[in-house]
Design an enzyme around this catalytic site. Structure first.
Site, PDB file in Angstrom:
ATOM      1  N   TYR A 155      55.678  77.118  45.827  1.00  0.00           N
ATOM      2  CA  TYR A 155      55.181  76.853  47.195  1.00  0.00           C
ATOM      3  C   TYR A 155      55.754  75.522  47.706  1.00  0.00           C
ATOM      4  CZ  TYR A 155      51.889  77.496  51.068  1.00  0.00           C
ATOM      5  OH  TYR A 155      51.333  77.695  52.307  1.00  0.00           O
ATOM      6  N   LYS A 162      51.119  71.781  54.049  1.00  0.00           N
ATOM      7  CA  LYS A 162      49.727  72.204  54.283  1.00  0.00           C
ATOM      8  C   LYS A 162      48.750  71.041  54.044  1.00  0.00           C
ATOM      9  CE  LYS A 162      50.423  76.549  55.397  1.00  0.00           C
ATOM     10  NZ  LYS A 162      50.442  76.909  56.823  1.00  0.00           N
TER      11      LYS A 162
HETATM   12  P1  NAD Z   1      53.726  85.783  59.630  1.00  0.00           P
HETATM   13  O1  NAD Z   1      55.169  85.788  59.227  1.00  0.00           O
HETATM   14  O2  NAD Z   1      53.156  87.036  60.114  1.00  0.00           O
HETATM   15  O3  NAD Z   1      53.452  84.641  60.701  1.00  0.00           O
HETATM   16  C1  NAD Z   1      54.162  83.425  60.731  1.00  0.00           C
HETATM   17  C2  NAD Z   1      54.439  83.143  62.189  1.00  0.00           C
HETATM   18  O4  NAD Z   1      55.053  81.862  62.353  1.00  0.00           O
HETATM   19  C3  NAD Z   1      55.373  84.186  62.820  1.00  0.00           C
HETATM   20  O5  NAD Z   1      54.750  84.796  63.913  1.00  0.00           O
HETATM   21  C4  NAD Z   1      56.551  83.357  63.275  1.00  0.00           C
HETATM   22  O6  NAD Z   1      57.117  83.833  64.480  1.00  0.00           O
HETATM   23  C5  NAD Z   1      55.892  82.002  63.475  1.00  0.00           C
HETATM   24  N1  NAD Z   1      56.880  80.932  63.548  1.00  0.00           N
HETATM   25  C6  NAD Z   1      57.767  80.537  62.593  1.00  0.00           C
HETATM   26  N2  NAD Z   1      58.563  79.569  63.091  1.00  0.00           N
HETATM   27  C7  NAD Z   1      58.161  79.358  64.377  1.00  0.00           C
HETATM   28  C8  NAD Z   1      58.589  78.485  65.418  1.00  0.00           C
HETATM   29  N3  NAD Z   1      59.612  77.638  65.245  1.00  0.00           N
HETATM   30  N4  NAD Z   1      57.947  78.529  66.611  1.00  0.00           N
HETATM   31  C9  NAD Z   1      56.906  79.381  66.795  1.00  0.00           C
HETATM   32  N5  NAD Z   1      56.460  80.229  65.865  1.00  0.00           N
HETATM   33  C10 NAD Z   1      57.090  80.206  64.669  1.00  0.00           C
HETATM   34  O7  NAD Z   1      52.950  85.260  58.327  1.00  0.00           O
HETATM   35  P2  NAD Z   1      51.424  84.813  58.105  1.00  0.00           P
HETATM   36  O8  NAD Z   1      51.247  84.850  56.640  1.00  0.00           O
HETATM   37  O9  NAD Z   1      50.517  85.593  58.979  1.00  0.00           O
HETATM   38  O10 NAD Z   1      51.448  83.280  58.526  1.00  0.00           O
HETATM   39  C11 NAD Z   1      50.538  82.697  59.444  1.00  0.00           C
HETATM   40  C12 NAD Z   1      50.010  81.386  58.882  1.00  0.00           C
HETATM   41  O11 NAD Z   1      49.145  81.656  57.781  1.00  0.00           O
HETATM   42  C13 NAD Z   1      51.083  80.436  58.338  1.00  0.00           C
HETATM   43  O12 NAD Z   1      50.753  79.120  58.675  1.00  0.00           O
HETATM   44  C14 NAD Z   1      50.971  80.636  56.842  1.00  0.00           C
HETATM   45  O13 NAD Z   1      51.441  79.511  56.115  1.00  0.00           O
HETATM   46  C15 NAD Z   1      49.465  80.787  56.724  1.00  0.00           C
HETATM   47  N6  NAD Z   1      48.973  81.366  55.467  1.00  0.00           N
HETATM   48  C16 NAD Z   1      49.488  82.529  54.994  1.00  0.00           C
HETATM   49  C17 NAD Z   1      49.012  83.053  53.809  1.00  0.00           C
HETATM   50  C18 NAD Z   1      49.573  84.339  53.246  1.00  0.00           C
HETATM   51  O14 NAD Z   1      49.392  84.595  52.048  1.00  0.00           O
HETATM   52  N7  NAD Z   1      50.230  85.163  54.049  1.00  0.00           N
HETATM   53  C19 NAD Z   1      47.993  82.380  53.101  1.00  0.00           C
HETATM   54  C20 NAD Z   1      47.478  81.199  53.628  1.00  0.00           C
HETATM   55  C21 NAD Z   1      47.984  80.688  54.806  1.00  0.00           C
END
Ligand code: NAD
Length: 259
Positions: A155, A162
């Site tokens: 990570y 984060k």
């Molecule tokens: P996802 O890929 O569906 O969403 C990530 C989003 O970030 C996408 O919509 C993408 O377009 C956007 N993004 C990236 N670069 C960008 C930029 N320059 N400008 C605007 N938007 C941008 O994946 P997700 O897992 O739904 O991620 C959403 C959040 O949740 C993230 O912050 C991720 O770190 C966090 N998260 C995810 C998990 C997991 O296991 N999937 C766990 C905990 C936290």
């Protein structure tokens, strides 16, 4: 009567119907919120537009959070269409794939800058640009992961990002609290999304998670959506500056060694 009738929610971070932001959008819509969405680039627009339309979105705009100009243009549109913001969902994270593999100490200067700009500073930039639009009682939510508190293999720079994001939540909550605006983070367990697919070994982590988490199952975007709904509603009126775990209790389990 919905819990969020009359509330306007701006949602950043839907890439497709697996996105955590999409789970949140559905939960907010079900309780009556009016929704606005953003997307990055034409390829994602083709996915986001039909999803947003299916929930009656009144605002669908491009916004790359690396650009202050695009953030300002977005807020201009929000002013025209919404007038104000009651809910801001920041579900955005990005790091180059090569940074999410192997040793943290190999993180490049540019990779570090990019990950922290997109995944951390963007929250502050959005709040700053949208400050005049945030209605009293507004709720801001970002998404984090427990790799901020403890080492999660591969990570790497996202864990550092984060940690900074969670600290940003506390500072922003302190700045905006006097205006009755709340800022919180949801720390979600692993969910198979586009962003997660960039993390080396994620499939394995996702598979093993259910065997260790007290709830003995994986977390869904629906689970996160319900927690977000609570954080956006009056039921959480006294809660700000918190990181709320939606991970089936996983973060409270110490290391289990497998044979
Ligand atoms: P996802 O890929 O569906 O969403 C990530 C989003 O970030 C996408 O919509 C993408 O377009 C956007 N993004 C990236 N670069 C960008 C930029 N320059 N400008 C605007 N938007 C941008 O994946 P997700 O897992 O739904 O991620 C959403 C959040 O949740 C993230 O912050 C991720 O770190 C966090 N998260 C995810 C998990 C997991 O296991 N999937 C766990 C905990 C936290």
């Amino acid at each position: 009567m919905g819990l969020l009738d009359g509330k306007k929610a701006l949602i950043l971070g839907v890439a497709n119907d697996h996105s955590i932001a999409w789970g949140i959008a559905q939960a907010l819509h079900a309780e009556g919120a009016e929704l606005g969405f953003t997307y990055v680039g034409e390829a994602l627009e083709r996915r986001v537009r039909p999803l947003a339309t299916s929930l009656g979105a009144t605002l669908i705009e491009p916004c790359d959070v690396q650009s202050d100009e695009q953030i300002d243009t977005l807020m201009g549109r929000v002013r025209e269409v919404f007038g104000g913001i009651d809910i801001l969902i920041h579900a955005i994270g990005f790091a180059n794939k090569e940074e999410l593999n192997g040793a943290y100490l190999n993180t490049s200067r540019e990779g570090f800058r990019l990950a922290l700009d997109v995944s951390v500073y963007s929250l502050t930039a959005l709040v700053k640009a949208g400050r005049d639009l945030l209605n009293p009682g507004a709720s801001i939510i970002t998404l984090t992961y427990h790799g901020s508190q403890q080492v999660a293999q591969n990570y790497n720079v996202m864990g550092v990002a984060k940690a900074a994001l969670e600290a940003s939540v506390r500072y922003l909550a302190n700045d905006l609290g006097p205006e009755g605006i709340r800022v919180n983070a949801i720390s979600a367990g692993p969910i198979r999304t586009l962003a997660a697919s960039g993390i080396s070994g994620f499939r394995n982590l996702h598979k093993q998670f259910a065997g260790v988490a007290p709830l003995r199952r994986n977390i869904t975007i629906d689970d996160v959506g319900k927690a977000a709904l609570w954080l956006c509603s009056d039921w959480s009126a006294g809660v700000t500056s918190e990181t709320i775990y939606v991970d089936g209790g996983f973060h409270n389990i110490s290391v289990t060694l497998q044979d």
